[in-house]
Design a protein around this motif. Sequence first.
Motif, PDB file in Angstrom:
ATOM      1  N   GLN A 100       0.834  -1.202   0.000  1.00 14.70           N
ATOM      2  CA  GLN A 100       0.000   0.000   0.000  1.00 14.70           C
ATOM      3  C   GLN A 100       0.869   1.253   0.000  1.00 14.70           C
ATOM      4  O   GLN A 100       0.564   2.225  -0.689  1.00 14.70           O
ATOM      5  N   GLU A 101       1.954   1.215   0.765  1.00 13.61           N
ATOM      6  CA  GLU A 101       2.869   2.357   0.817  1.00 13.61           C
ATOM      7  C   GLU A 101       3.431   2.657  -0.571  1.00 13.61           C
ATOM      8  O   GLU A 101       3.452   3.812  -1.005  1.00 13.61           O
ATOM      9  N   VAL A 102       3.859   1.628  -1.273  1.00 12.46           N
ATOM     10  CA  VAL A 102       4.426   1.817  -2.610  1.00 12.46           C
ATOM     11  C   VAL A 102       3.367   2.378  -3.554  1.00 12.46           C
ATOM     12  O   VAL A 102       3.645   3.288  -4.341  1.00 12.46           O
ATOM     13  N   MET A 103       2.163   1.885  -3.456  1.00  8.85           N
ATOM     14  CA  MET A 103       1.084   2.419  -4.301  1.00  8.85           C
ATOM     15  C   MET A 103       0.846   3.896  -4.004  1.00  8.85           C
ATOM     16  O   MET A 103       0.665   4.690  -4.923  1.00  8.85           O
ATOM     17  N   ARG A 104       0.860   4.265  -2.708  1.00  5.80           N
ATOM     18  CA  ARG A 104       0.659   5.669  -2.334  1.00  5.80           C
ATOM     19  C   ARG A 104       1.803   6.552  -2.836  1.00  5.80           C
ATOM     20  O   ARG A 104       1.599   7.743  -3.075  1.00  5.80           O
ATOM     21  N   LEU A 105       2.978   5.994  -3.002  1.00 10.31           N
ATOM     22  CA  LEU A 105       4.109   6.770  -3.526  1.00 10.31           C
ATOM     23  C   LEU A 105       4.058   6.921  -5.047  1.00 10.31           C
ATOM     24  O   LEU A 105       4.386   7.978  -5.581  1.00 10.31           O
ATOM     25  N   ILE A 106       3.653   5.872  -5.732  1.00  9.25           N
ATOM     26  CA  ILE A 106       3.657   5.875  -7.205  1.00  9.25           C
ATOM     27  C   ILE A 106       2.434   6.580  -7.780  1.00  9.25           C
ATOM     28  O   ILE A 106       2.523   7.266  -8.803  1.00  9.25           O
TER      29      ILE A 106
END
Length: 151
Positions: A112-118
């Motif tokens: 989820q963190e990576v999705m929020r960054l990308i």
Amino acid sequence: MFSAYSPRAANAYQRINVETSMHTMDQHQLVSLLYEGVLNSIATARGALARGDVLAKVNAISKAVRILEEGLSTSLDKVDGGELAENLGALYDYCMRRLILANARNDDAIMQEVMRLIEPVAQGWNEIKKTGTAASSDAPAATGQPVLVEA
């Protein structure tokens, strides 16, 4: 007369469609597809994790990492891109490391963190094209067309 559905044949047609469209799209569209691919792969991995499908999770995370590494990172202009290219490179590297950790730990929060960054980067990239198109349509003088001014 007709054969049964074959996933292999369907994948071949899909691959041909993607390869054909890659030759007709501009670089902006290609990067947009790469962002979409990363986000879709992470979403697929999250769904597989929730279902307990380890193989699908591993394959989806692997695909996301490959897109980040081989698609987005290699497309950065490290010579003329300046600070922006440097920052995006660092972001992609961080996201790849986090996805590998998420894979090892089966950690949905990291995905989820990576999705929020990308996601905001992908949205910003898509807005660049919209803004550029709108700016060019608002500027008739730039196209060589006469501009009529009413008094």
